[in-house]
Design an enzyme around this catalytic site. Structure first.
Site, mmCIF file in Angstrom:
data_model
loop_
_atom_site.group_PDB
_atom_site.id
_atom_site.type_symbol
_atom_site.label_atom_id
_atom_site.label_comp_id
_atom_site.label_asym_id
_atom_site.label_seq_id
_atom_site.Cartn_x
_atom_site.Cartn_y
_atom_site.Cartn_z
ATOM 1 N N SER A 23 -13.130 4.306 4.139
ATOM 2 C CA SER A 23 -13.866 4.002 5.444
ATOM 3 C C SER A 23 -14.839 4.893 6.020
ATOM 4 O O SER A 23 -14.921 5.962 5.555
ATOM 5 C CB SER A 23 -12.866 3.931 6.782
ATOM 6 O OG SER A 23 -11.957 2.859 6.920
ATOM 7 N N ASP A 31 0.791 -1.208 0.060
ATOM 8 C CA ASP A 31 -0.013 0.019 -0.192
ATOM 9 C C ASP A 31 0.846 1.320 0.101
ATOM 10 O O ASP A 31 1.786 1.230 0.834
ATOM 11 C CB ASP A 31 -0.933 -0.115 1.328
ATOM 12 C CG ASP A 31 -2.124 1.078 1.273
ATOM 13 O OD1 ASP A 31 -2.395 1.444 0.091
ATOM 14 O OD2 ASP A 31 -2.513 1.228 2.398
ATOM 15 N N ASP A 90 -8.869 0.674 6.154
ATOM 16 C CA ASP A 90 -8.184 0.499 7.294
ATOM 17 C C ASP A 90 -8.784 1.272 8.489
ATOM 18 O O ASP A 90 -8.847 0.663 9.612
ATOM 19 C CB ASP A 90 -6.934 1.190 7.057
ATOM 20 C CG ASP A 90 -5.617 1.039 8.148
ATOM 21 O OD1 ASP A 90 -5.993 0.064 8.986
ATOM 22 O OD2 ASP A 90 -4.774 1.508 8.152
ATOM 23 N N GLY A 123 -8.070 8.406 6.890
ATOM 24 C CA GLY A 123 -8.123 9.025 8.346
ATOM 25 C C GLY A 123 -9.659 8.806 8.795
ATOM 26 O O GLY A 123 -10.727 8.689 8.136
HETATM 27 P P1 13P Z 1 -9.421 4.819 5.386
HETATM 28 O O1 13P Z 1 -8.306 5.722 6.271
HETATM 29 O O2 13P Z 1 -10.255 5.476 4.961
HETATM 30 O O3 13P Z 1 -9.514 3.445 6.005
HETATM 31 O O4 13P Z 1 -8.491 4.494 4.052
HETATM 32 C C1 13P Z 1 -7.348 3.507 3.973
HETATM 33 C C2 13P Z 1 -6.671 3.446 2.814
HETATM 34 O O5 13P Z 1 -7.056 4.045 1.803
HETATM 35 C C3 13P Z 1 -5.320 2.698 2.822
HETATM 36 O O6 13P Z 1 -4.784 2.813 1.728
HETATM 37 O O1 G3H Z 2 -3.146 4.599 3.804
HETATM 38 C C1 G3H Z 2 -3.097 4.536 4.931
HETATM 39 C C2 G3H Z 2 -3.276 3.340 5.741
HETATM 40 O O2 G3H Z 2 -4.249 3.612 6.403
HETATM 41 C C3 G3H Z 2 -2.151 2.719 6.195
HETATM 42 O O3 G3H Z 2 -1.608 3.619 7.398
HETATM 43 O O4 G3H Z 2 0.618 4.223 7.192
HETATM 44 O O5 G3H Z 2 -0.266 4.059 9.577
HETATM 45 O O6 G3H Z 2 0.079 2.007 8.382
HETATM 46 P P1 G3H Z 2 -0.214 3.449 8.179
HETATM 47 ZN ZN ZN Z 3 -4.717 4.904 0.882
#
Ligand code: 13P
Ligand code: G3H
Ligand code: ZN
Length: 309
Positions: free
Chosen positions: A214, A82, A256, A181
């Site tokens: 989310s 990711d 996430d 977020g």
């Molecule tokens: P959210 O923060 O909306 O869950 O998005 C997660 C995401 O795009 C990870 O790449």
């Molecule tokens: O896009 C981001 C995801 O929510 C992952 O978050 O970089 O804190 O692991 P992180």
């Molecule tokens: Zn993302």
């Protein structure tokens, strides 16, 4: 059973009204909760690893845990990087056995984004790995994505066509109003569906990806707050908007924050209600069950992906 790429999942989802859930993983309990839900709902899954997750859990652990999860459940799983920020991290993940990587060149200008994306595509394709790129910029969590001036960072359909043709990328993350977020909109939530339709028309064969998807479900924010310190800000993408997006080329939906909220709420509740308990298996087990329920809900009620394996 082995890891799969997203090729088959996306080719089935592209002209259907469902999307595949891409869930962020950081430890064993999260991985187990997600695959148990995927097994129950008979849906393929994308498990994705951020740079932060790699740093926290170490790549070797995450790869082996995901392999164990496949062996245990028989789920079809793609292991995805990711927001890879440069060629090096994408190469490392390809070499580590990931079946999909994201090169996120969205902070660069158009030509540089094309250049680094193409570099990753050439390497990944030579190793049988698929690539997601991003065009347009998701708003930062502090930004008001409802204002027109933000339009400049939304994905342009004509540019999307040129980008895909010049890079040969397998899927494209688009900016249509979501952000990462727990705080996504100041006013009414709004996604630019006209733009999404125009992008899908411009690149009908390219699976689209929605980041920042989310919903920040109030029940879970309230539960977190009831049993601990307050979660700042809470405004996500309504679930029906995600379901709609799946009809216009969105094949991968990144989630996430909703998993974090579900797990944190349950762990906080468990510890508040069992103050004498100090066995991590008890509270992490409760958190794992909360992840499973949340992922099953997303697959079934939001992504429309039950029984698509
Ligand atoms: P959210 O923060 O909306 O869950 O998005 C997660 C995401 O795009 C990870 O790449
Ligand atoms: O896009 C981001 C995801 O929510 C992952 O978050 O970089 O804190 O692991 P992180
Ligand atoms: Zn993302």
């Amino acid at each position: 059973m082995a890891l799969v790429t997203t090729k088959e999942m996306f080719s089935k989802a592209l002209n259907s009204d469902y999307a595949i859930g891409a869930f962020n993983v950081n430890n064993m309990e999260i991985i187990q909760g997600i695959v148990e839900a995927g097994q129950q709902e008979n849906s393929p899954l994308i498990l994705q690893v951020s740079a932060g997750a790699r740093k926290y859990a170490k790549p070797a652990y995450l790869v082996k845990l995901v392999e164990a999860a496949i062996e245990d459940t028989g789920c079809d799983v793609a292991l995805h990087l990711d927001h890879g920020e440069d060629f090096e991290i994408c190469k490392k993940c390809v070499d580590d056995g990931f079946t999909s990587v994201m090169i996120d060149g969205s902070k660069h200008d158009f030509e540089e984004n094309i250049r680094i994306t193409k570099e990753v595509v050439d390497y990944a394709h030579a190793h049988g790995v698929v690539v997601e790129a991003e065009l347009g910029k998701l708003a930062g969590i502090e930004d008001d994505v409802n204002v027109d001036s933000k339009d400049a960072t939304f994905t342009d359909p004509a540019q999307a066509k040129e980008f895909v043709e010049r890079t040969g990328v397998d899927s494209l993350a688009v900016a249509i109003g979501t952000s990462h977020g727990a705080y996504k909109f100041k006013g009414e939530p709004r996604l630019d569906f006209e733009r999404l339709k125009a992008i899908h028309e411009a690149i009908p064969d390219t699976p689209l990806v929605l980041h920042g998807a989310s919903t920040v479900i109030k029940e879970f924010v309230d539960k977190c707050n009831e049993y601990g310190g307050e979660i700042p800000g809470a405004q996500g993408v309504p679930e029906d908007m995600i379901t709609t997006a799946a009809k216009y080329g969105v094949c991968k939906v990144n989630i996430d924050t909703d998993l974090r909220l579900a797990m944190t709420a349950e762990v906080r509740k468990y510890l508040a209600e069992n103050p004498k308990e100090f066995d991590p298996r008890k509270y992490l087990g409760a958190g794992r069950a909360a992840i499973k329920d949340m992922v099953a809900h997303k697959i079934r009620d939001v992504l429309n992906a039950s029984n698509t394996k």
